[in-house]
Design a protein around this motif. Structure first.
Motif, mmCIF file in Angstrom:
data_model
loop_
_atom_site.group_PDB
_atom_site.id
_atom_site.type_symbol
_atom_site.label_atom_id
_atom_site.label_comp_id
_atom_site.label_asym_id
_atom_site.label_seq_id
_atom_site.Cartn_x
_atom_site.Cartn_y
_atom_site.Cartn_z
ATOM 1 N N ARG A 1 45.263 92.416 3.088
ATOM 2 C CA ARG A 1 45.482 90.963 3.106
ATOM 3 C C ARG A 1 46.780 90.573 2.407
ATOM 4 O O ARG A 1 47.357 91.360 1.683
ATOM 5 C CB ARG A 1 44.275 90.255 2.459
ATOM 6 C CG ARG A 1 43.047 90.384 3.359
ATOM 7 C CD ARG A 1 41.798 89.772 2.765
ATOM 8 N NE ARG A 1 40.659 90.122 3.619
ATOM 9 C CZ ARG A 1 39.386 90.041 3.269
ATOM 10 N NH1 ARG A 1 39.059 89.611 2.054
ATOM 11 N NH2 ARG A 1 38.439 90.382 4.112
ATOM 12 N N ARG A 2 47.201 89.333 2.619
ATOM 13 C CA ARG A 2 48.411 88.729 2.049
ATOM 14 C C ARG A 2 49.669 89.486 2.464
ATOM 15 O O ARG A 2 50.632 89.592 1.712
ATOM 16 C CB ARG A 2 48.331 88.613 0.514
ATOM 17 C CG ARG A 2 47.187 87.739 -0.008
ATOM 18 C CD ARG A 2 47.094 86.361 0.638
ATOM 19 N NE ARG A 2 48.124 85.415 0.255
ATOM 20 C CZ ARG A 2 47.986 84.530 -0.719
ATOM 21 N NH1 ARG A 2 46.872 84.460 -1.410
ATOM 22 N NH2 ARG A 2 48.968 83.688 -0.991
ATOM 23 N N ARG A 3 49.652 89.994 3.685
ATOM 24 C CA ARG A 3 50.845 90.643 4.244
ATOM 25 C C ARG A 3 51.297 89.944 5.521
ATOM 26 O O ARG A 3 52.106 90.493 6.272
ATOM 27 C CB ARG A 3 50.547 92.109 4.554
ATOM 28 C CG ARG A 3 50.163 92.905 3.330
ATOM 29 C CD ARG A 3 49.809 94.327 3.697
ATOM 30 N NE ARG A 3 49.283 95.021 2.528
ATOM 31 C CZ ARG A 3 49.115 96.331 2.451
ATOM 32 N NH1 ARG A 3 49.452 97.093 3.475
ATOM 33 N NH2 ARG A 3 48.624 96.882 1.361
ATOM 34 N N GLY A 4 50.704 88.805 5.798
ATOM 35 C CA GLY A 4 51.134 88.037 6.963
ATOM 36 C C GLY A 4 50.407 88.375 8.249
ATOM 37 O O GLY A 4 50.745 87.850 9.315
ATOM 38 N N ALA B 1 47.224 87.713 9.250
ATOM 39 C CA ALA B 1 46.474 86.578 9.812
ATOM 40 C C ALA B 1 47.432 85.548 10.393
ATOM 41 O O ALA B 1 47.201 85.001 11.478
ATOM 42 C CB ALA B 1 45.580 85.945 8.748
ATOM 43 N N ALA B 2 48.529 85.308 9.690
ATOM 44 C CA ALA B 2 49.509 84.339 10.196
ATOM 45 C C ALA B 2 50.068 84.811 11.538
ATOM 46 O O ALA B 2 50.235 84.006 12.464
ATOM 47 C CB ALA B 2 50.628 84.146 9.175
ATOM 48 N N LEU C 1 45.537 78.952 4.584
ATOM 49 C CA LEU C 1 46.187 79.689 5.681
ATOM 50 C C LEU C 1 46.481 78.748 6.844
ATOM 51 O O LEU C 1 47.620 78.690 7.335
ATOM 52 C CB LEU C 1 45.278 80.833 6.138
ATOM 53 C CG LEU C 1 45.623 81.481 7.477
ATOM 54 C CD1 LEU C 1 46.922 82.256 7.382
ATOM 55 C CD2 LEU C 1 44.484 82.397 7.942
ATOM 56 N N VAL D 1 38.380 85.140 12.568
ATOM 57 C CA VAL D 1 39.655 85.536 11.965
ATOM 58 C C VAL D 1 39.346 86.406 10.754
ATOM 59 O O VAL D 1 38.651 85.971 9.825
ATOM 60 C CB VAL D 1 40.465 84.296 11.516
ATOM 61 C CG1 VAL D 1 41.794 84.729 10.904
ATOM 62 C CG2 VAL D 1 40.678 83.342 12.688
ATOM 63 N N VAL E 1 40.966 89.908 8.279
ATOM 64 C CA VAL E 1 41.894 91.009 8.003
ATOM 65 C C VAL E 1 41.214 91.924 6.987
ATOM 66 O O VAL E 1 40.557 91.440 6.053
ATOM 67 C CB VAL E 1 43.236 90.466 7.450
ATOM 68 C CG1 VAL E 1 44.128 91.595 6.952
ATOM 69 C CG2 VAL E 1 43.953 89.648 8.518
HETATM 70 C C1 LIG Z 1 41.620 84.480 5.418
HETATM 71 C C2 LIG Z 1 42.247 85.818 5.846
HETATM 72 C C3 LIG Z 1 42.025 86.021 7.335
HETATM 73 C C4 LIG Z 1 43.769 85.716 5.567
HETATM 74 O O1 LIG Z 1 44.381 86.907 6.071
HETATM 75 P P1 LIG Z 1 45.782 87.406 5.503
HETATM 76 O O2 LIG Z 1 46.307 88.433 6.451
HETATM 77 O O3 LIG Z 1 45.626 87.778 4.089
HETATM 78 O O4 LIG Z 1 46.659 86.069 5.582
HETATM 79 P P2 LIG Z 1 48.250 86.023 5.589
HETATM 80 O O5 LIG Z 1 48.797 87.127 4.758
HETATM 81 O O6 LIG Z 1 48.719 85.944 6.996
HETATM 82 O O7 LIG Z 1 48.485 84.648 4.844
HETATM 83 C C5 LIG Z 1 49.388 83.707 5.343
HETATM 84 C C6 LIG Z 1 49.427 82.518 4.386
HETATM 85 O O8 LIG Z 1 48.165 81.905 4.354
HETATM 86 C C7 LIG Z 1 47.870 81.461 3.024
HETATM 87 N N1 LIG Z 1 46.759 82.254 2.486
HETATM 88 C C8 LIG Z 1 46.164 83.330 3.056
HETATM 89 N N2 LIG Z 1 45.160 83.767 2.275
HETATM 90 C C9 LIG Z 1 45.094 82.956 1.211
HETATM 91 C C10 LIG Z 1 44.277 82.891 0.052
HETATM 92 N N3 LIG Z 1 43.272 83.759 -0.155
HETATM 93 N N4 LIG Z 1 44.505 81.907 -0.848
HETATM 94 C C11 LIG Z 1 45.519 81.028 -0.659
HETATM 95 N N5 LIG Z 1 46.351 81.048 0.415
HETATM 96 C C12 LIG Z 1 46.141 81.987 1.334
HETATM 97 C C13 LIG Z 1 49.132 81.662 2.243
HETATM 98 O O9 LIG Z 1 49.954 80.533 2.437
HETATM 99 C C14 LIG Z 1 49.710 82.859 2.945
HETATM 100 O O10 LIG Z 1 51.071 83.005 2.783
HETATM 101 P P3 LIG Z 1 51.655 83.793 1.470
HETATM 102 O O11 LIG Z 1 50.901 85.104 1.343
HETATM 103 O O12 LIG Z 1 53.116 83.960 1.796
HETATM 104 O O13 LIG Z 1 51.381 82.888 0.305
HETATM 105 C C15 LIG Z 1 41.696 86.991 5.025
HETATM 106 O O14 LIG Z 1 41.747 86.682 3.650
HETATM 107 C C16 LIG Z 1 40.254 87.366 5.389
HETATM 108 O O15 LIG Z 1 40.019 88.169 6.305
HETATM 109 N N6 LIG Z 1 39.267 86.779 4.657
HETATM 110 C C17 LIG Z 1 37.846 87.044 4.914
HETATM 111 C C18 LIG Z 1 37.390 86.468 6.225
HETATM 112 C C19 LIG Z 1 37.688 84.994 6.340
HETATM 113 O O16 LIG Z 1 37.466 84.215 5.420
HETATM 114 N N7 LIG Z 1 38.224 84.615 7.506
HETATM 115 C C20 LIG Z 1 38.563 83.242 7.794
HETATM 116 C C21 LIG Z 1 37.456 82.603 8.540
HETATM 117 S S1 LIG Z 1 37.832 80.903 8.914
#
Ligand SMILES: CC(C)(COP(=O)(O)OP(=O)(O)OC[C@H]1O[C@@H](n2cnc3c(N)ncnc32)[C@H](O)[C@@H]1OP(=O)(O)O)[C@@H](O)C(=O)NCCC(=O)NCCS
Length: 146
Positions: free
Chosen positions: A56-59, A61-62, A90, A49, A51
């Motif tokens: 990031r933080r645009r939904g 991953a969700a 997340l 997973v 992004v």
């Molecule tokens: C983790 C990751 C995939 C999240 O992607 P994203 O597109 O930013 O996530 P979303 O925007 O869909 O987040 C949905 C919700 O998840 C939670 N969330 C996501 N990232 C978070 C963070 N860094 N800290 C706290 N909550 C988080 C929040 O509840 C968020 O909702 P909100 O923005 O309305 O508060 C991204 O930060 C990433 O690629 N990180 C590096 C790789 C990694 O760690 N992957 C996961 C491996 S298990």
């Protein structure tokens, strides 16, 4: 990601986020067997997973997780994944449940504890009867086993 991490993400169903012709998000679900309470559960295991950092933080991953959840609910007894420390929020926000019991792996030399994974494994129950405080054992593979 290591080459093994990439290999672990292959062979299943991929969710992709495109912005025009640029790929900005990826997640996949692959089949594994998790042993629990004497059963080898058909498990949709979420891998790779990610992004792009500036999107990031645009939904995204969700959205990918919701698409994969439909696959898990349609084809597997449970979903599971190993969360990076910063990603637990997340998965919790999407209803995945933290595995509270001991984790282990079915290695070529028998079942071995994976203490370092305790507190980092999340599950999405579908039809499996799960005791979240019981033992959960994953099948074997090269690289990061969970
Ligand atoms: C983790 C990751 C995939 C999240 O992607 P994203 O597109 O930013 O996530 P979303 O925007 O869909 O987040 C949905 C919700 O998840 C939670 N969330 C996501 N990232 C978070 C963070 N860094 N800290 C706290 N909550 C988080 C929040 O509840 C968020 O909702 P909100 O923005 O309305 O508060 C991204 O930060 C990433 O690629 N990180 C590096 C790789 C990694 O760690 N992957 C996961 C491996 S298990």
């Amino acid at each position: 990601m290591t080459d093994d991490d990439w290999e672990h993400a292959l062979g299943g169903v991929h969710a992709l986020v495109w912005e025009g012709e640029e790929l900005i998000g990826h997640a996949s679900v692959v089949q594994r067997r998790l042993l629990h309470r004497g059963r080898a559960l058909r498990t949709g295991y979420v891998e790779a997973v990610g992004v792009r950092a500036d999107r990031r933080r645009r939904g995204h991953a969700a959205a990918m997780m919701q698409a994969l959840e439909r696959v898990v609910r349609g084809a597997y007894e449970l979903g599971a994944l190993s969360a990076a420390d910063e990603a637990g929020a997340l998965y919790r926000s999407l209803g995945w449940q933290l595995w509270r019991g001991p984790t282990s792996a079915l290695t070529p030399t028998g079942i071995r504890r994976t203490e370092e994974e305790d507190g980092g494994v999340y599950v999405l129950p579908v039809t499996a009867q799960l005791d979240l405080s019981g033992e959960l054992t994953c099948d074997w593979r090269d690289g990061h086993v969970w």
